[in-house]
Design a protein around this motif. Structure first.
Motif, PDB file in Angstrom:
ATOM      1  N   ARG A   9       0.808  -1.301   0.078  1.00  0.00           N
ATOM      2  CA  ARG A   9      -0.041  -0.106   0.051  1.00  0.00           C
ATOM      3  C   ARG A   9       0.735   1.385   0.035  1.00  0.00           C
ATOM      4  O   ARG A   9       0.482   2.341  -0.450  1.00  0.00           O
ATOM      5  CB  ARG A   9      -0.903  -0.080   1.181  1.00  0.00           C
ATOM      6  CG  ARG A   9      -2.054  -0.981   1.144  1.00  0.00           C
ATOM      7  CD  ARG A   9      -2.888  -0.725   2.194  1.00  0.00           C
ATOM      8  NE  ARG A   9      -3.613  -2.102   2.720  1.00  0.00           N
ATOM      9  CZ  ARG A   9      -3.942  -2.331   3.896  1.00  0.00           C
ATOM     10  NH1 ARG A   9      -3.783  -1.554   4.824  1.00  0.00           N
ATOM     11  NH2 ARG A   9      -4.428  -3.641   4.059  1.00  0.00           N
ATOM     12  N   ASP A  10       1.743   1.256   0.534  1.00  0.00           N
ATOM     13  CA  ASP A  10       2.834   2.202   0.605  1.00  0.00           C
ATOM     14  C   ASP A  10       3.729   2.734  -0.998  1.00  0.00           C
ATOM     15  O   ASP A  10       3.651   3.805  -1.107  1.00  0.00           O
ATOM     16  CB  ASP A  10       3.905   2.342   1.775  1.00  0.00           C
ATOM     17  CG  ASP A  10       3.260   2.040   3.113  1.00  0.00           C
ATOM     18  OD1 ASP A  10       2.278   2.482   3.301  1.00  0.00           O
ATOM     19  OD2 ASP A  10       3.822   1.197   4.011  1.00  0.00           O
ATOM     20  N   CYS A  11       4.062   1.708  -1.331  1.00  0.00           N
ATOM     21  CA  CYS A  11       5.054   2.048  -2.729  1.00  0.00           C
ATOM     22  C   CYS A  11       4.356   1.473  -3.740  1.00  0.00           C
ATOM     23  O   CYS A  11       4.883   1.423  -4.885  1.00  0.00           O
ATOM     24  CB  CYS A  11       6.395   1.620  -2.497  1.00  0.00           C
ATOM     25  SG  CYS A  11       6.863  -0.315  -2.404  1.00  0.00           S
ATOM     26  N   THR A  12       3.417   0.669  -3.768  1.00  0.00           N
ATOM     27  CA  THR A  12       2.699   0.081  -4.751  1.00  0.00           C
ATOM     28  C   THR A  12       3.507  -1.151  -5.505  1.00  0.00           C
ATOM     29  O   THR A  12       3.140  -1.730  -6.718  1.00  0.00           O
ATOM     30  CB  THR A  12       1.851   0.858  -6.031  1.00  0.00           C
ATOM     31  OG1 THR A  12       3.086   1.541  -6.745  1.00  0.00           O
ATOM     32  CG2 THR A  12       1.292   1.909  -5.339  1.00  0.00           C
ATOM     33  N   THR A  13       4.407  -1.740  -4.840  1.00  0.00           N
ATOM     34  CA  THR A  13       5.124  -2.860  -5.480  1.00  0.00           C
ATOM     35  C   THR A  13       4.450  -4.147  -5.309  1.00  0.00           C
ATOM     36  O   THR A  13       3.525  -4.645  -4.224  1.00  0.00           O
ATOM     37  CB  THR A  13       6.750  -2.957  -4.591  1.00  0.00           C
ATOM     38  OG1 THR A  13       7.318  -1.781  -4.646  1.00  0.00           O
ATOM     39  CG2 THR A  13       7.388  -4.242  -5.049  1.00  0.00           C
ATOM     40  N   CYS A  30      10.138  -1.453   0.314  1.00  0.00           N
ATOM     41  CA  CYS A  30      10.510  -0.336   1.216  1.00  0.00           C
ATOM     42  C   CYS A  30      10.244  -0.977   2.510  1.00  0.00           C
ATOM     43  O   CYS A  30      10.247   0.008   3.653  1.00  0.00           O
ATOM     44  CB  CYS A  30       9.167   0.687   0.802  1.00  0.00           C
ATOM     45  SG  CYS A  30       7.527   0.029   1.282  1.00  0.00           S
ATOM     46  N   GLN A  31      10.170  -2.266   2.831  1.00  0.00           N
ATOM     47  CA  GLN A  31       9.947  -2.991   3.965  1.00  0.00           C
ATOM     48  C   GLN A  31       8.668  -2.368   4.719  1.00  0.00           C
ATOM     49  O   GLN A  31       8.601  -2.710   5.885  1.00  0.00           O
ATOM     50  CB  GLN A  31      11.208  -2.579   4.882  1.00  0.00           C
ATOM     51  CG  GLN A  31      12.695  -2.725   4.486  1.00  0.00           C
ATOM     52  CD  GLN A  31      12.805  -4.198   3.971  1.00  0.00           C
ATOM     53  OE1 GLN A  31      12.487  -5.207   4.567  1.00  0.00           O
ATOM     54  NE2 GLN A  31      12.973  -4.458   2.632  1.00  0.00           N
ATOM     55  N   GLY A  32       7.761  -1.911   4.071  1.00  0.00           N
ATOM     56  CA  GLY A  32       6.340  -1.753   4.587  1.00  0.00           C
ATOM     57  C   GLY A  32       5.758  -2.898   4.978  1.00  0.00           C
ATOM     58  O   GLY A  32       5.738  -4.218   4.185  1.00  0.00           O
ATOM     59  N   ALA A  33       4.673  -2.816   5.955  1.00  0.00           N
ATOM     60  CA  ALA A  33       3.960  -4.367   6.106  1.00  0.00           C
ATOM     61  C   ALA A  33       2.540  -3.870   6.032  1.00  0.00           C
ATOM     62  O   ALA A  33       1.714  -4.744   6.081  1.00  0.00           O
ATOM     63  CB  ALA A  33       4.074  -4.434   7.701  1.00  0.00           C
ATOM     64  N   ALA A  34       2.179  -2.763   5.408  1.00  0.00           N
ATOM     65  CA  ALA A  34       0.834  -2.555   5.145  1.00  0.00           C
ATOM     66  C   ALA A  34       0.530  -3.053   3.401  1.00  0.00           C
ATOM     67  O   ALA A  34       0.809  -2.563   2.482  1.00  0.00           O
ATOM     68  CB  ALA A  34       0.318  -1.165   4.901  1.00  0.00           C
TER      69      ALA A  34
END
Length: 74
Positions: A9-13, A30-34
């Motif tokens: 959700r953060d970087c759309t990868t 980005c190491q995001g968890a969302a």
């Protein structure tokens, strides 16, 4: 081991990862968890004794990933 597909959700990868046990996946970019889990589509390839339309009349020309006859275009 199940392989799941996600969109961050953060970087759309878009990515896929093997998820085991209680491990929480993170975005490799980005190491995001969302993350939003996506419905996976898989393909199966088999050898066929014929190379054309099947007995049911399916042509396979539409490119449906489920294979000839799946889209019901006649």
């Amino acid at each position: 081991m199940p392989i799941f597909e996600y969109i961050c959700r953060d970087c759309t990868t878009r990515f896929e990862t093997i998820v085991t046990g209680a491990r929480t996946p993170v975005c490799p970019s980005c190491q995001g968890a969302a993350l939003d889990k996506q419905h996976s589509v898989f393909a199966v390839s088999t050898k066929s004794s014929s190379s054309g339309a099947s007995a049911a009349g399916s042509c396979g020309a539409c490119g449906d990933p489920r294979g000839p006859g799946s889209c019901q275009m006649n």
